[in-house]
Design a protein around this motif. Structure first.
Motif, PDB file in Angstrom:
ATOM      1  N   GLY A   1       0.948  -1.133  -0.060  1.00  0.00           N
ATOM      2  CA  GLY A   1      -0.142  -0.059   0.037  1.00  0.00           C
ATOM      3  C   GLY A   1       0.897   1.220   0.049  1.00  0.00           C
ATOM      4  O   GLY A   1       0.783   2.228  -0.659  1.00  0.00           O
ATOM      5  N   SER A   2       1.988   1.312   0.769  1.00  0.00           N
ATOM      6  CA  SER A   2       2.763   2.538   1.051  1.00  0.00           C
ATOM      7  C   SER A   2       3.467   2.482  -0.333  1.00  0.00           C
ATOM      8  O   SER A   2       3.659   3.611  -0.970  1.00  0.00           O
ATOM      9  CB  SER A   2       3.721   2.282   1.703  1.00  0.00           C
ATOM     10  N   LEU A   3       4.155   1.378  -0.944  1.00  0.00           N
ATOM     11  CA  LEU A   3       4.544   1.481  -2.600  1.00  0.00           C
ATOM     12  C   LEU A   3       3.650   2.053  -3.401  1.00  0.00           C
ATOM     13  O   LEU A   3       3.920   2.911  -4.499  1.00  0.00           O
ATOM     14  CB  LEU A   3       5.105   0.104  -2.874  1.00  0.00           C
ATOM     15  N   ALA A   4       2.381   1.472  -3.312  1.00  0.00           N
ATOM     16  CA  ALA A   4       1.350   2.281  -4.440  1.00  0.00           C
ATOM     17  C   ALA A   4       1.154   3.604  -4.400  1.00  0.00           C
ATOM     18  O   ALA A   4       0.914   4.374  -5.402  1.00  0.00           O
ATOM     19  CB  ALA A   4      -0.089   1.407  -4.005  1.00  0.00           C
ATOM     20  N   GLU A   5       1.183   4.251  -3.147  1.00  0.00           N
ATOM     21  CA  GLU A   5       0.866   5.659  -2.817  1.00  0.00           C
ATOM     22  C   GLU A   5       2.168   6.319  -3.698  1.00  0.00           C
ATOM     23  O   GLU A   5       2.018   7.144  -4.378  1.00  0.00           O
ATOM     24  CB  GLU A   5       1.116   5.934  -1.399  1.00  0.00           C
ATOM     25  N   TRP A   6       3.376   5.709  -3.404  1.00  0.00           N
ATOM     26  CA  TRP A   6       4.422   6.418  -4.079  1.00  0.00           C
ATOM     27  C   TRP A   6       4.474   6.176  -5.582  1.00  0.00           C
ATOM     28  O   TRP A   6       4.818   7.230  -6.434  1.00  0.00           O
ATOM     29  CB  TRP A   6       6.003   5.667  -3.574  1.00  0.00           C
ATOM     30  N   LEU A   7       4.285   5.162  -6.358  1.00  0.00           N
ATOM     31  CA  LEU A   7       4.136   5.067  -7.503  1.00  0.00           C
ATOM     32  C   LEU A   7       3.096   5.944  -8.152  1.00  0.00           C
ATOM     33  O   LEU A   7       3.298   6.461  -9.180  1.00  0.00           O
ATOM     34  CB  LEU A   7       3.761   3.405  -7.844  1.00  0.00           C
TER      35      LEU A   7
ATOM     36  N   TYR B   1       7.617  -5.604  -7.097  1.00  0.00           N
ATOM     37  CA  TYR B   1       8.879  -4.780  -6.211  1.00  0.00           C
ATOM     38  C   TYR B   1       9.035  -5.497  -4.916  1.00  0.00           C
ATOM     39  O   TYR B   1      10.356  -5.759  -4.512  1.00  0.00           O
ATOM     40  CB  TYR B   1       8.122  -3.425  -5.948  1.00  0.00           C
ATOM     41  N   VAL B   2       7.849  -5.696  -4.126  1.00  0.00           N
ATOM     42  CA  VAL B   2       8.047  -6.259  -2.890  1.00  0.00           C
ATOM     43  C   VAL B   2       8.749  -7.640  -2.794  1.00  0.00           C
ATOM     44  O   VAL B   2       9.399  -7.749  -2.114  1.00  0.00           O
ATOM     45  CB  VAL B   2       6.668  -6.242  -1.977  1.00  0.00           C
ATOM     46  N   MET B   3       8.327  -8.440  -3.736  1.00  0.00           N
ATOM     47  CA  MET B   3       8.866  -9.756  -3.793  1.00  0.00           C
ATOM     48  C   MET B   3      10.346  -9.678  -3.899  1.00  0.00           C
ATOM     49  O   MET B   3      11.069 -10.590  -3.371  1.00  0.00           O
ATOM     50  CB  MET B   3       8.254 -10.465  -4.961  1.00  0.00           C
TER      51      MET B   3
ATOM     52  N   GLN C   1       9.612   6.755   4.483  1.00  0.00           N
ATOM     53  CA  GLN C   1       9.273   7.928   4.069  1.00  0.00           C
ATOM     54  C   GLN C   1       9.700   7.561   2.284  1.00  0.00           C
ATOM     55  O   GLN C   1      10.753   7.410   2.187  1.00  0.00           O
ATOM     56  CB  GLN C   1       9.732   9.232   4.461  1.00  0.00           C
ATOM     57  N   GLY C   2       8.761   8.367   1.629  1.00  0.00           N
ATOM     58  CA  GLY C   2       9.104   8.457  -0.035  1.00  0.00           C
ATOM     59  C   GLY C   2       9.023   6.872  -0.418  1.00  0.00           C
ATOM     60  O   GLY C   2       8.295   5.978  -0.109  1.00  0.00           O
ATOM     61  N   ARG C   3      10.118   6.468  -1.358  1.00  0.00           N
ATOM     62  CA  ARG C   3       9.971   5.043  -1.882  1.00  0.00           C
ATOM     63  C   ARG C   3      10.335   4.055  -0.759  1.00  0.00           C
ATOM     64  O   ARG C   3      11.326   4.251  -0.210  1.00  0.00           O
ATOM     65  CB  ARG C   3      11.013   4.968  -2.841  1.00  0.00           C
TER      66      ARG C   3
END
Length: 270
Positions: free
Chosen positions: A64-70, A85-87, A123-125
């Motif tokens: 979810g955090s990654l989705a926000e950054w993307l 990415y997470v994998m 924070q960020g990516r």
């Protein structure tokens, strides 16, 4: 994947902390350490792998955090991309922990989920920023100067040591696949392909860190000399006119993002 490494040791008197300390001056940017920080503020961002595998919802939060950054960067956040990415991030840092110690010291740490922790940027990516080893137990060769240490287990030769690292990484990867797999729309083969990439890249990365890339490639061939279950291939490292490269077994699905293309080593690229 090349991972620059900064090493901080909890206890410079243990064999594994000594091994990691010797790597401290090689690079900066990614932390490898013994134990978790005592300071609660410094502890933020660290999660044991056992917490991830026991509570798969933690992977959902990470994605979810990654989705926000993307979305901020690309305007979209495809589910396949956050999963890819997470994998890759998770498996690569666990692999690097084993690969660095194998290459630099011919020592293999415990890689059980309860013995490893990872740090994710807050924070960020939200990429992986560090990995921590939580136990001093290790396996080594008969000529290891610390072979009589209470935490040491001596194995017969390099082949046996490589097989042990392969088995320990496979066991950790199996726990990851069991926990992460049901939360994403990636097939079992893709998940094990990512584990194969992480193990194959681990020793290569260590060789690059030490300034002897070719020796890292040799170690990769020790770890993956053939297609050995559950991994999906032997080492795919090969020499080219411009240097060493490898064909990835898995895809991070970066190419799904707007305005991007598949990586040059992606299995989707001939």
């Amino acid at each position: 994947m090349t991972v620059p490494t900064r090493v901080t040791a909890r206890d410079a008197t243990t064999p594994l902390s000594e091994s990691l300390t010797r790597a401290a001056s090689l690079a900066t940017g990614f932390e490898v350490r013994f134990g978790l920080p005592a300071d609660p503020v410094e502890r933020a961002g660290w999660t044991t792998c056992a917490e991830f595998t026991a509570e798969p919802a933690r992977f959902d939060a990470w994605r979810g955090s990654l989705a926000e950054w993307l979305r901020e960067q690309y305007g979209e956040a495809p589910e396949r991309t956050t999963a890819g990415y997470v994998m890759s991030w998770y498996l690569n840092v666990v692999g690097v922990l084993g690969g660095v110690l194998f290459h630099m010291a011919r020592r293999v740490p415990s890689l059980r989920p309860q013995d490893v922790a990872i740090k994710v940027a807050g924070q960020g990516r939200p990429h992986t920023m560090g990995v921590a080893l939580l136990t001093d137990d290790f396996a080594c060769l008969p000529d290891d100067p610390a072979g009589n240490h209470p935490a040491a287990t001596v194995v017969a030769d390099e082949g046996a040591l490589a097989a042990l690292l392969r088995a320990r990484f496979a066991a950790h990867s199996a726990a990851f696949v069991a926990a992460f797999g049901p939360t994403v729309r990636l097939g079992r083969r893709m998940l094990w392909a990512a584990a194969t990439d992480a193990l194959d890249s681990a020793a290569w990365t260590a060789g690059q860190m030490c300034g002897d890339e070719s020796s890292g490639v040799v170690d990769a061939s020790l770890l993956l000399p053939a297609k050995l279950e559950p991994f999906t291939s032997a080492s795919t490292l090969r020499a080219t006119e411009t240097g060493w490269t490898r064909r990835r077994e898995s895809c991070c699905f970066h190419y799904v993002l707007p305005g991007t293309e598949a990586c040059g080593t992606c299995p989707r690229v001939r």
